[in-house]
Design a protein around this motif. Sequence first.
Motif, PDB file in Angstrom:
ATOM      1  N   THR A   1       0.740  -1.241   0.170  1.00  0.00           N
ATOM      2  CA  THR A   1      -0.049  -0.051  -0.033  1.00  0.00           C
ATOM      3  C   THR A   1       0.598   1.240   0.058  1.00  0.00           C
ATOM      4  N   ARG A   2       1.858   1.189   0.985  1.00  0.00           N
ATOM      5  CA  ARG A   2       2.816   2.293   1.008  1.00  0.00           C
ATOM      6  C   ARG A   2       3.474   2.556  -0.358  1.00  0.00           C
ATOM      7  N   THR A  48      -3.113  -2.005  12.175  1.00  0.00           N
ATOM      8  CA  THR A  48      -4.207  -0.725  12.254  1.00  0.00           C
ATOM      9  C   THR A  48      -3.121   0.341  12.378  1.00  0.00           C
ATOM     10  N   THR A  49      -2.313   0.254  13.588  1.00  0.00           N
ATOM     11  CA  THR A  49      -1.488   1.459  13.825  1.00  0.00           C
ATOM     12  C   THR A  49      -0.489   1.663  12.642  1.00  0.00           C
ATOM     13  N   GLU A  50       0.165   0.799  12.084  1.00  0.00           N
ATOM     14  CA  GLU A  50       1.158   1.049  10.987  1.00  0.00           C
ATOM     15  C   GLU A  50       0.283   1.591   9.798  1.00  0.00           C
ATOM     16  N   PHE A  51      -0.864   1.022   9.434  1.00  0.00           N
ATOM     17  CA  PHE A  51      -1.604   1.479   8.428  1.00  0.00           C
ATOM     18  C   PHE A  51      -2.103   2.909   8.759  1.00  0.00           C
ATOM     19  N   ARG A  52      -2.630   3.414   9.946  1.00  0.00           N
ATOM     20  CA  ARG A  52      -2.824   4.953  10.187  1.00  0.00           C
ATOM     21  C   ARG A  52      -1.658   5.660   9.786  1.00  0.00           C
ATOM     22  N   ASN A  53      -0.520   5.270  10.171  1.00  0.00           N
ATOM     23  CA  ASN A  53       0.869   6.048   9.961  1.00  0.00           C
ATOM     24  C   ASN A  53       1.430   6.206   8.463  1.00  0.00           C
ATOM     25  N   ILE A  54       0.920   5.364   7.844  1.00  0.00           N
ATOM     26  CA  ILE A  54       1.403   5.411   6.419  1.00  0.00           C
ATOM     27  C   ILE A  54       1.159   6.767   5.750  1.00  0.00           C
ATOM     28  N   PRO A  86       0.552  10.173   7.308  1.00  0.00           N
ATOM     29  CA  PRO A  86       1.340  11.445   7.737  1.00  0.00           C
ATOM     30  C   PRO A  86       2.890  10.945   7.147  1.00  0.00           C
ATOM     31  N   GLU A  87       3.388   9.875   7.300  1.00  0.00           N
ATOM     32  CA  GLU A  87       4.746   9.603   6.946  1.00  0.00           C
ATOM     33  C   GLU A  87       5.048   9.763   5.605  1.00  0.00           C
ATOM     34  N   LEU A  88       4.205   9.415   4.887  1.00  0.00           N
ATOM     35  CA  LEU A  88       4.107   9.898   3.316  1.00  0.00           C
ATOM     36  C   LEU A  88       4.002  11.467   2.923  1.00  0.00           C
ATOM     37  N   ALA A  89       3.147  12.113   3.699  1.00  0.00           N
ATOM     38  CA  ALA A  89       3.040  13.669   3.645  1.00  0.00           C
ATOM     39  C   ALA A  89       4.412  14.330   4.020  1.00  0.00           C
TER      40      ALA A  89
END
Length: 227
Positions: A129-130, A165-171, A173-176
């Motif tokens: 996904t990332r 779930t946590t890592e998905f949510r972090n994708i 802001p990290e990409l931004a």
Amino acid sequence: MRSFTLFLSLFMFLFLTSCANSSKKEEAEENTQDTATNEVGEKKKVILFFGDSLTAGYGLEQEEAFPAIIQEKIDSLGFSYQVVNAGLSGETTSGGKNRIDWVLKQNVDIFILELGANDGLRGIPLEETRNNLQEIIDFVRKKNPDIEIILAGMQIPPNMGQDYTTEFRNIFPELAEKNDVHLVPFLLEGVAGDPELNQEDGIHPTAEGQEILANNVWQVLDDIVKK
């Protein structure tokens, strides 16, 4: 809390079953092409919303979807922008990557990327996904280095486990941060889990819920449009 728990339990099943409407693809492409053709004549700047059923306004009239609401807002303020809704129900980041070339055959000034929820609900590997989102951003930037990009953040219920779930949510802001793009922290903020703001499936926003989504996006888009 009880309503949000219900939302979480229903989200995975209903989102997958109600969003997978492949016949919407041709309609989305036709709408995108027609709008692009019109805008060549009018010479307005283009804001393109590239997403899934949330962007497409599943279960509602097209004018009730949040991109159309934003168009109304822009028109009321007198800005010369045309919104293009390239949302497609059931879309994944992989599907988005495959059709981005076609969608960007027109000139686009502001690109809103709203994909990823269906990946998470299907348990697609997070790195995939990332990478797909990164490739879409790279492609958009290559087509137009000066384009403004807004990434819509998404969250999923903990069906796949807390770590996932946590890592998905972090994708998001990290990409931004990595790509220096604008971020809507959570597109469904204020809507997710509220039965009064969602349709009978408990997943897709009502027309009133779409108004809130439009406001969530406008908080980021406002300053960009005014530049």
